[in-house]
Design a protein around this motif. Structure first.
Motif: not given
Length: 273
Positions: A42-44, A83-95, A122-131
């Motif tokens: 839930p902290m994510g 980085a600020a907008n990826t929280a609502n992107a699909p896959g953020f919770t998984k990352a 790392g997993p979060l950073a990879d996710f942000v880089v993709d976006h």
């Protein structure tokens, strides 16, 4: 003599419960990998943590990855927005959950190499880089692993103690159950013994609630952290732990009240017969 033994058993059960319940919570939510992921999941979605993460990741790429000075302002703006907008992107919770699972393995896994609380971003950073890739003038490499120390002091001994909580909590519950059973066995009236156990449960819940409410913030204030993101994460972990343990204490309070009511009803029914 029987009353004295019964009272002593209630006290033993209370003391054992005061120690065992926090141990059981740690075993379920910290020592266990799946439990830790569920606990931190839930902290994510916390806005404060997302903001701190965006600032940290922006600084990491712009300063530590050696981007050319000409593209640093653009990169910083794009990365911060991504980085600020990826929280609502699909896959953020998984990352985020992958990040927490990797973090747990750094501290408690078979190949653990951390002697303090750490998080793998790392997993979060990879996710942000993709976006963010489409909006950057240069290609950013996926970092793969960004290990951030959450505090500055070695906690290897504490980590070892956490790993032992599962066994210790099992032993503790055996002591609690045995002491409670003996208190009922030696009580002159089972109804009175049951009521005293219920009162003991309420006392344990109150003591642990006080310790959680006042002790944890004081410890947190004295614990140094190496960055703003680490400090934010540290605070959220403490708040989340306090809330989670409080839920356990609510159930303990309900059980205590139920035992008192059952004892009273048993006493009333036995008096009428």
């Amino acid at each position: 003599m029987r009353r004295l033994i019964a009272t002593g058993c209630v006290v033993i059960a209370m003391l054992a419960a005061i120690v065992t319940l926090p141990l059981a919570w740690v075993a379920s939510n910290i020592a266990d990998e799946d439990g830790y992921v569920a606990f931190t999941s839930p902290m994510g979605s916390d806005p404060e943590l997302q903001k701190a993460f965006a600032e940290y990741l922006t600084d990491y790429f712009v300063r530590e990855q050696g981007l050319p000075s000409a593209v640093q302002p653009t990169a910083a703006k794009v990365l911060a927005g991504a980085a600020a907008n990826t929280a609502n992107a699909p896959g953020f919770t998984k990352a985020w959950e992958q990040s927490q699972r990797s973090s747990h393995r750094l501290m408690f896994g078979p190949k653990a190499n951390q002697d303090r609380l750490a998080v793998d971003l790392g997993p979060l950073a990879d996710f942000v880089v993709d976006h963010a890739a489409s909006g950057l003038p240069v290609a950013l490499p996926k970092p793969g692993k960004i290990v951030l120390q959450v505090n500055n002091e070695s906690q290897r001994e504490a980590i070892d103690q956490i790993q032992a909580t599962n066994h210790r909590s099992q032993v503790g519950w055996i002591v609690v159950a045995a002491a409670a059973a003996l208190s009922l066995l030696f009580a002159k009236r089972r109804s009175t013994g049951l009521a005293w156990l219920g009162a003991g449960a309420l006392g344990v819940a109150a003591l642990l609630k006080a310790a959680t409410s006042y002790g944890v913030p004081n410890i947190l204030d004295k614990t140094p952290s190496p960055s703003g993101f680490a400090r934010t994460l540290q605070k959220l972990l403490a708040d989340r732990a306090a809330d989670s343990l409080s839920q356990w204490l609510v159930w303990l309070t309900i059980a205590g009240i139920a035992a008192i009511v059952a004892g009273v009803l048993l006493r009333v029914s036995s008096g009428k017969s």
